[in-house]
Design an enzyme around this catalytic site. Structure first.
Site, mmCIF file in Angstrom:
data_model
loop_
_atom_site.group_PDB
_atom_site.id
_atom_site.type_symbol
_atom_site.label_atom_id
_atom_site.label_comp_id
_atom_site.label_asym_id
_atom_site.label_seq_id
_atom_site.Cartn_x
_atom_site.Cartn_y
_atom_site.Cartn_z
ATOM 1 N N LYS A 71 67.329 16.504 12.878
ATOM 2 C CA LYS A 71 65.939 16.018 12.808
ATOM 3 C C LYS A 71 65.605 15.577 11.390
ATOM 4 O O LYS A 71 64.937 14.569 11.190
ATOM 5 C CB LYS A 71 64.956 17.120 13.253
ATOM 6 C CG LYS A 71 64.926 17.329 14.749
ATOM 7 C CD LYS A 71 63.967 16.358 15.436
ATOM 8 C CE LYS A 71 64.250 16.172 16.911
ATOM 9 N NZ LYS A 71 64.336 17.323 17.744
ATOM 10 N N LYS A 115 67.970 15.759 27.414
ATOM 11 C CA LYS A 115 66.630 15.441 27.934
ATOM 12 C C LYS A 115 65.841 14.600 26.952
ATOM 13 O O LYS A 115 65.062 13.751 27.344
ATOM 14 C CB LYS A 115 65.868 16.746 28.225
ATOM 15 C CG LYS A 115 66.359 17.466 29.451
ATOM 16 C CD LYS A 115 65.449 18.640 29.769
ATOM 17 C CE LYS A 115 66.159 19.963 29.609
ATOM 18 N NZ LYS A 115 65.930 20.605 28.301
ATOM 19 N N LYS A 156 76.338 13.041 23.733
ATOM 20 C CA LYS A 156 75.753 14.088 24.580
ATOM 21 C C LYS A 156 74.607 13.568 25.428
ATOM 22 O O LYS A 156 73.699 12.907 24.928
ATOM 23 C CB LYS A 156 75.233 15.221 23.681
ATOM 24 C CG LYS A 156 74.586 16.358 24.450
ATOM 25 C CD LYS A 156 73.982 17.389 23.524
ATOM 26 C CE LYS A 156 73.065 18.357 24.235
ATOM 27 N NZ LYS A 156 71.954 17.768 24.978
HETATM 28 P P1 ATP Z 1 66.809 18.690 24.682
HETATM 29 O O1 ATP Z 1 67.257 17.256 24.500
HETATM 30 O O2 ATP Z 1 65.339 18.847 24.836
HETATM 31 O O3 ATP Z 1 67.407 19.631 23.658
HETATM 32 P P2 ATP Z 1 68.909 19.303 26.534
HETATM 33 O O4 ATP Z 1 69.203 18.272 27.552
HETATM 34 O O5 ATP Z 1 69.835 19.375 25.348
HETATM 35 O O6 ATP Z 1 67.390 19.129 26.103
HETATM 36 P P3 ATP Z 1 68.595 22.156 26.642
HETATM 37 O O7 ATP Z 1 67.365 22.697 27.286
HETATM 38 O O8 ATP Z 1 68.649 22.064 25.134
HETATM 39 O O9 ATP Z 1 68.881 20.706 27.264
HETATM 40 O O10 ATP Z 1 69.870 22.961 27.127
HETATM 41 C C1 ATP Z 1 69.889 23.694 28.329
HETATM 42 C C2 ATP Z 1 71.308 24.081 28.642
HETATM 43 O O11 ATP Z 1 72.033 22.918 29.080
HETATM 44 C C3 ATP Z 1 72.084 24.657 27.468
HETATM 45 O O12 ATP Z 1 72.909 25.729 27.934
HETATM 46 C C4 ATP Z 1 72.929 23.512 27.002
HETATM 47 O O13 ATP Z 1 74.142 23.960 26.407
HETATM 48 C C5 ATP Z 1 73.218 22.773 28.307
HETATM 49 N N1 ATP Z 1 73.411 21.339 28.075
HETATM 50 C C6 ATP Z 1 72.480 20.462 27.639
HETATM 51 N N2 ATP Z 1 72.995 19.211 27.559
HETATM 52 C C7 ATP Z 1 74.291 19.313 27.947
HETATM 53 C C8 ATP Z 1 75.375 18.372 28.078
HETATM 54 N N3 ATP Z 1 75.213 17.086 27.819
HETATM 55 N N4 ATP Z 1 76.576 18.834 28.529
HETATM 56 C C9 ATP Z 1 76.743 20.145 28.821
HETATM 57 N N5 ATP Z 1 75.782 21.083 28.704
HETATM 58 C C10 ATP Z 1 74.568 20.682 28.273
HETATM 59 MG MG MG Z 2 69.297 20.702 23.646
#
Ligand code: ATP
Ligand code: MG
Length: 354
Positions: free
Chosen positions: A118, A208, A205
């Site tokens: 960030k 969200k 990656k």
């Molecule tokens: P944000 O972008 O808001 O951080 P995010 O998509 O990264 O959201 P998180 O809520 O941070 O999701 O993560 C929730 C769970 O999903 C965690 O255990 C994280 O390791 C897993 N996760 C998130 N994105 C991935 C990905 N692309 N591949 C595998 N696991 C993931």
């Molecule tokens: Mg995340």
């Protein structure tokens, strides 16, 4: 992913920052579903405090929390078998965060990857929207440590992206124990072999907050539109001919193609996957057919989840009810941990809770 041992306490959370996507499913929820079949005691929470570092709209955060819980249930997480709660229903987590902050080094936090990412974005664009460089963001790992330590978790399933934060939580707990006595239970990570699903834009990656997700609630038209838009080059990269193992082959593909094959390997029968792998080896024009097949498998996977999500029994009222019940189930252990920390630090038990 390594498995839980008998009666272990497992903890994991997801931020309600958008709809659940395939990275969340195969990186986290898939493991939650497996663990809830064991005799482990599973705590899964919706990390709404954590989402405040990203979301600033008060209606959005509440709505996203309920929607995420409904999606959890639609995916098969069972509130009878797992304790599924909202992080902010345990406000004593905030008190534990404060206490743990007293043993947390700022330099340690400044090395956190989320914070550093960030910081780089803000340096690139100082007018960036939202509240990107807050005290809350810097302290994110301390709140995460409190989430884990407050329920005395034995094991934490972590995706590849969260590993550093879990290590920080263990370091903070070890430091606390060193200074104040053996109060906090130090957990171990579950999932050294965790998958990291790339984004549909081919980036490293799916996330969200990245606008590059394939979601569990996407309808067939949306799935097709998103899959069609995945960037594919017409020139396959040369394959490593030393090995036929699909796992070895996938990372050598161009990024967009790699995510399509990764999805196919997760969702389609092996023979379908191997057939497309053969086509990749042979070269030629097959990306249209590949995308169509991936989209079909994704839509088939989503269909029962979407149906259950819209099931009238899985409504806001029932979700609110089980949130209340589950907050009651997790509160005693949480309060016990906070009180033990207060006593160890010398400020004594809280009078209003006594
Ligand atoms: P944000 O972008 O808001 O951080 P995010 O998509 O990264 O959201 P998180 O809520 O941070 O999701 O993560 C929730 C769970 O999903 C965690 O255990 C994280 O390791 C897993 N996760 C998130 N994105 C991935 C990905 N692309 N591949 C595998 N696991 C993931
Ligand atoms: Mg995340």
């Amino acid at each position: 992913m390594s498995t839980a041992q008998s009666n272990e306490v497992i903890l994991s959370g997801i931020r309600p920052t958008g709809r659940l996507h395939y990275g969340n499913y195969f990186g986290a929820i898939w493991h939650f579903l497996r663990l809830q079949q064991t005799d482990a005691c599973c705590y899964y929470f919706i990390a709404d405090y954590h989402a405040l570092t990203t979301i600033t709209d008060r209606q959005e955060i509440y709505r996203a929390t309920l929607d995420m819980l409904r999606t959890y249930v639609a995916c098969g997480l069972d509130p009878e078998k797992s304790v599924i709660y909202r992080q902010s229903d345990l406000p004593c987590t905030a008190e534990l965060t404060l206490l743990l902050g007293m043993v947390t080094n700022i330099g340690h936090l400044e090395r956190g990857t989320t914070y550093k990412d960030k910081l780089a974005k803000v340096q690139d664009d100082p007018k960036i929207a939202g509240n990107p460089l807050s005290y809350g963001l810097l302290g994110y790992p301390v709140l995460m440590a409190a989430d884990i330590l407050i329920v005395r978790a034995d094991a934490v399933p972590v995706g590849d992206d969260q590993r550093q934060h879990l290590e920080m939580a263990c370091d903070i707990a070890a430091k606390f124990n060193h200074r104040f006595g053996e109060v906090l239970h130090i957990p171990r990570p579950l999932g050294r072999d965790a998958l990291r699903l790339p984004g549909l834009d081919g980036s490293e990656k799916m996330g969200k907050s990245e606008n590059n997700t394939l979601d569990l609630l996407d309808d067939p038209q949306t799935v097709l539109r998103k899959i069609k838009a995945v960037p594919t080059t017409t020139d396959p990269l040369p394959l490593d001919t030393d090995s036929d193992a699909p796992e070895v082959v996938i990372p050598k593909m161009p990024p967009g193609v790699g995510v399509l094959y990764r999805l196919l390997s997760l969702l389609a029968p092996e023979d379908v996957y191997l057939e497309f792998l053969g086509q990749y080896r042979a070269g030629g024009k097959f990306y249209g057919a590949l995308k169509k097949t991936v989209a079909e498998h994704v839509s088939n996977f989503n269909a029962p989840i979407i149906e259950k999500y819209h099931d009238p029994a899985n409504n806001d009222t029932s979700i609110e009810d089980f949130l209340r019940e589950n907050a009651k189930r997790v509160t005693p252990v949480a309060l016990e941990t906070v009180e033990a920390c207060r006593e160890a630090m010398g400020i004594g038990r809280s009078l209003y809770r006594a």
